[in-house]
Scaffold this motif. Sequence first.
Motif, PDB file in Angstrom:
ATOM      1  N   VAL A 264       0.777  -1.059   0.363  1.00 46.48           N
ATOM      2  CA  VAL A 264       0.304   0.265   0.393  1.00 46.48           C
ATOM      3  C   VAL A 264       0.869   1.273   0.449  1.00 46.48           C
ATOM      4  O   VAL A 264       0.590   2.569  -0.253  1.00 46.48           O
ATOM      5  CB  VAL A 264      -0.830  -0.432   1.292  1.00 46.48           C
ATOM      6  CG1 VAL A 264      -1.506   1.477   1.186  1.00 46.48           C
ATOM      7  CG2 VAL A 264      -2.079  -1.588   1.136  1.00 46.48           C
ATOM      8  N   SER A 339      -0.986   3.335  -6.564  1.00 52.81           N
ATOM      9  CA  SER A 339      -1.200   1.983  -7.110  1.00 52.81           C
ATOM     10  C   SER A 339      -1.448   1.275  -8.111  1.00 52.81           C
ATOM     11  O   SER A 339      -1.739   0.294  -8.596  1.00 52.81           O
ATOM     12  CB  SER A 339      -3.204   2.630  -6.807  1.00 52.81           C
ATOM     13  OG  SER A 339      -3.367   3.657  -8.472  1.00 52.81           O
ATOM     14  N   GLU A 340      -0.648   2.272  -8.994  1.00 49.81           N
ATOM     15  CA  GLU A 340      -0.361   1.503 -10.500  1.00 49.81           C
ATOM     16  C   GLU A 340       0.755   0.217 -10.298  1.00 49.81           C
ATOM     17  O   GLU A 340       1.294   0.030 -11.232  1.00 49.81           O
ATOM     18  CB  GLU A 340       0.265   2.593 -11.445  1.00 49.81           C
ATOM     19  CG  GLU A 340      -0.379   4.009 -11.377  1.00 49.81           C
ATOM     20  CD  GLU A 340      -0.395   4.630 -12.683  1.00 49.81           C
ATOM     21  OE1 GLU A 340       0.983   4.758 -13.474  1.00 49.81           O
ATOM     22  OE2 GLU A 340      -1.276   5.328 -12.781  1.00 49.81           O
ATOM     23  N   THR A 342       1.436  -1.486  -7.080  1.00 44.67           N
ATOM     24  CA  THR A 342       2.278  -2.277  -5.956  1.00 44.67           C
ATOM     25  C   THR A 342       2.291  -3.670  -6.805  1.00 44.67           C
ATOM     26  O   THR A 342       2.123  -4.390  -5.687  1.00 44.67           O
ATOM     27  CB  THR A 342      -0.175  -2.062  -6.304  1.00 44.67           C
ATOM     28  OG1 THR A 342      -1.133  -3.172  -6.587  1.00 44.67           O
ATOM     29  CG2 THR A 342      -0.134  -0.453  -4.860  1.00 44.67           C
TER      30      THR A 342
END
Length: 371
Positions: A264, A339-340, A342
């Motif tokens: 995260v 998020s790209e 993770t």
Amino acid sequence: MSTSTIQTRRNGRTRLLLLAVVLVTGGLSYYFYTAALTRKDAVERPEVVAKRTQVHALGRLEPTGTILQLVPKSGNEGAVVDRLLVKEGEDVAAGATLAILDNQTRRTAALREAQAKLASAEARLQQVKAGAKAGDIEAQLAALMLTETQSGVASRELQRAQELQQKKAITEELLDQKQWEFDRLKIEQRRVRGLLDSLREVRDVDVVVAKKDIEAAQASVARAQADVDASTLQAPFAGRILQIHTHSGEKIHERGVLEMGDVVRMQAVAEVFEADVALLAIGMKADIRLESSDAVISGHIVEVGNLVSRKIVLTNDPVSDTDARVIEVRIDMDPDFISEVTRLANARIEITIHLDQTDVRSTDASLTGGL
């Protein structure tokens, strides 16, 4: 040839020689003078070197706090994974059970045995404090009453025997027999009374011994509980299972059971040449380019390492310096793009650090210390 002609030629050669000497001396003087001026100008006007504005480095993506290779606690050498409770790519909470080893059943049984011994020791302490059973005390009281009665009868018979002996009505032997019977019953009476007092007494030393037995039992329970806890593998923090090395039925792999990380909060780790580290500071902006997609993510330096080591991320050039010494620099990336990446842990990246640009928010946070 006349003497005047010879003299004239000699004078010409002399003048030429003197002229050559003058020319050579003047040339040397001019050379040294100009050289001195050049050195002076070099000292007074040093060469201007262009100031660096960027530092380039290769690196990799890592979860914050690096990737952990999880293994069970010590004491599980040779253990086998009985049940694996997670799979790759799964997100887990802190403290979640990830795997159970095959020695858990045996250790659980040992824990129950230790708990039973503890309960027995605690009951023993209560027994010591309570003293003897009421029935035992009642029986001992009855025995004491009996010996007292028998002793009274023997005392009266001894008194009559003494009166008869004074009248010469009985022999000395019979009197001695009555005396012996009376003495025996008095001793028996004292013995029975002592037993009764013993049953009623609660000695401090017995209580202390019982308490020590409880402490020993508690230590055994704590050890057994620790063994049971060590037979499971738990997540030290919330994160994602990145790779599994040991599956159900297998002995624990040399690389552990699995790898996990906090994806995260991904970070970029730049391998900066040790000579360039002095140029860096916390908060400097950086651009991270993903080789897989050519996407560029902005970030800023949050940590400059303290250990010089060999490069891990290498270029495609076969003659590149594989023995170069670098220091790891950690860079926080723009949260909007986390998020790209993770699923790109350990992906190779290129980092450009801007020496003349600083993220004001990061420096303010470091100065306030989270106040």
